[in-house]
Design a protein around this motif. Structure first.
Motif, PDB file in Angstrom:
ATOM      1  N   MET A  45      47.518  58.459  50.999  1.00 23.56           N
ATOM      2  CA  MET A  45      46.846  58.937  52.205  1.00 23.56           C
ATOM      3  C   MET A  45      47.944  59.451  53.129  1.00 23.56           C
ATOM      4  N   VAL A  46      47.841  60.715  53.550  1.00 24.91           N
ATOM      5  CA  VAL A  46      48.917  61.370  54.292  1.00 24.91           C
ATOM      6  C   VAL A  46      48.389  61.888  55.630  1.00 24.91           C
ATOM      7  N   PHE A  47      49.168  61.635  56.687  1.00 24.61           N
ATOM      8  CA  PHE A  47      48.810  62.087  58.029  1.00 24.61           C
ATOM      9  C   PHE A  47      50.010  62.820  58.637  1.00 24.61           C
ATOM     10  N   GLY A  64      47.520  76.319  56.049  1.00 24.15           N
ATOM     11  CA  GLY A  64      46.840  75.077  56.408  1.00 24.15           C
ATOM     12  C   GLY A  64      46.867  73.993  55.373  1.00 24.15           C
ATOM     13  N   GLY A  65      48.006  73.305  55.220  1.00 26.28           N
ATOM     14  CA  GLY A  65      48.042  72.116  54.393  1.00 26.28           C
ATOM     15  C   GLY A  65      47.745  70.919  55.279  1.00 26.28           C
ATOM     16  N   PRO A  66      46.463  70.559  55.479  1.00 26.67           N
ATOM     17  CA  PRO A  66      46.128  69.532  56.468  1.00 26.67           C
ATOM     18  C   PRO A  66      46.459  68.127  55.986  1.00 26.67           C
ATOM     19  N   SER A  67      46.335  67.174  56.905  1.00 24.43           N
ATOM     20  CA  SER A  67      46.394  65.780  56.497  1.00 24.43           C
ATOM     21  C   SER A  67      45.276  65.531  55.496  1.00 24.43           C
ATOM     22  N   GLY A  68      45.485  64.569  54.601  1.00 21.64           N
ATOM     23  CA  GLY A  68      44.441  64.303  53.624  1.00 21.64           C
ATOM     24  C   GLY A  68      44.882  63.308  52.570  1.00 21.64           C
ATOM     25  N   PHE A 118      36.310  64.645  52.618  1.00 22.81           N
ATOM     26  CA  PHE A 118      36.121  63.479  51.763  1.00 22.81           C
ATOM     27  C   PHE A 118      35.340  62.348  52.438  1.00 22.81           C
ATOM     28  N   LEU A 119      35.594  62.141  53.733  1.00 26.89           N
ATOM     29  CA  LEU A 119      35.003  60.978  54.408  1.00 26.89           C
ATOM     30  C   LEU A 119      34.081  61.328  55.570  1.00 26.89           C
ATOM     31  N   GLY A 120      33.926  62.613  55.876  1.00 26.02           N
ATOM     32  CA  GLY A 120      33.019  63.005  56.945  1.00 26.02           C
ATOM     33  C   GLY A 120      33.461  62.495  58.303  1.00 26.02           C
ATOM     34  N   ASN A 121      32.493  62.023  59.116  1.00 26.29           N
ATOM     35  CA  ASN A 121      32.791  61.563  60.473  1.00 26.29           C
ATOM     36  C   ASN A 121      33.836  60.455  60.496  1.00 26.29           C
ATOM     37  N   ALA A 122      33.739  59.520  59.539  1.00 24.94           N
ATOM     38  CA  ALA A 122      34.691  58.409  59.485  1.00 24.94           C
ATOM     39  C   ALA A 122      36.109  58.930  59.268  1.00 24.94           C
TER      40      ALA A 122
END
Length: 268
Positions: A45-47, A64-68, A118-122
């Motif tokens: 998990m990367v931020f 755009g390589g976003p967090s994910g 992957f996780l939506g709102n959460a």
């Protein structure tokens, strides 16, 4: 370059190997930085809490390589940034994926998904809290609370298979798939199917990934490439060269030279 790890609390250690931080200040002498992530049998998990990276693909740069989340993978990827950066991450066992996210690991291999997808709102709320945190200890605390909540809401997993995956990752014993299946009282066919469900890859492929990681742990040692290959269970030098090139994109002679992309933090 500043790289360090943070240990998770004991209750999370069966699922999270460690949290990690990578920070780097660019300068006029180094206007950009290219990072190469290599094949790995664990999930990350990367931020990106400072700056962001673009992915470099075979077709050129991709914005755009976003967090994910980068799930367990048998390939390498390349990223570039022109800004000083800070990254916080969690290095997670593959069998934790079903517990945290209620999805078989076999369905996530080689996927890289942003938190919103992957996780939506959460996922969006988690990413925002991590980004706004004042420091990395607080980020570790936030992610710990999030993962513990996920554990409480998802069902237990197959302990025998989890034990077998742990054995492959942490034991230096070199066993065949058949020997592993016998150890855990399963037929080879049963073992192959259930192992893939929790590890993301067949036992044969996973053993190759872990053998690579074992070899990379020898990075910076005074051992010759031949010594590393033999100690990590490669049949011969050509077998070692083939796997390192397949999983990192580099000949082992260059990867272990200290000049390869993505190895700078190992030299710090």
């Amino acid at each position: 370059m500043n790289y360090y790890t943070i240990q998770p609390p004991d209750i999370l250690k069966p699922f999270v190997r460690f949290f990690w931080v990578l920070e780097h200040e660019l300068s006029a002498d180094e206007p950009q930085y290219v990072y190469r992530s290599i094949a790995d049998g664990c999930t990350e998990m990367v931020f990106h809490y400072q700056a962001s990276f673009d992915e470099i693909t075979d077709d050129g740069r991709q914005n755009g390589g976003p967090s994910g989340i980068q799930f367990q993978t048998d390939t390498y990827r390349r990223f570039i940034t022109s800004e000083s950066f800070g990254i916080f991450g969690a290095y997670i066992y593959p069998f934790a994926v079903p517990r945290f996210f209620n999805i078989p690991s076999s369905e996530t291999s080689n996927l890289a998904l942003d938190y919103d997808t992957f996780l939506g709102n959460a996922g969006r709320e988690l990413e925002e809290r991590i980004m706004l945190a004042p420091n990395n200890l607080k980020r570790a605390e936030i992610l710990t609370d999030f993962l513990l909540m996920r554990l409480r809401h998802n069902t237990p997993t197959d302990d025998r298979i989890i034990t077998s995956i742990r054995h492959v990752i942490h034991s230096k014993q070199r066993r065949t798939v058949g020997q592993l299946a016998d150890t855990f009282n399963l037929s080879t066919r049963q073992f192959d199917r259930r192992f893939k469900e929790y590890a993301g890859f067949s036992p044969k492929t996973y053993l190759r990934l872990i053998r690579l990681q074992d070899a990379i742990q020898q990075y910076g040692s005074n051992k010759s490439l031949t010594q590393i290959a033999l100690e990590c269970g490669y049949y011969d030098q050509s077998h070692f060269i083939h796997d390192v090139k397949a999983f990192t994109g580099y000949h082992p002679g260059f990867y272990f030279s200290g000049k390869a992309e993505g190895t700078e933090y190992r030299n710090a």
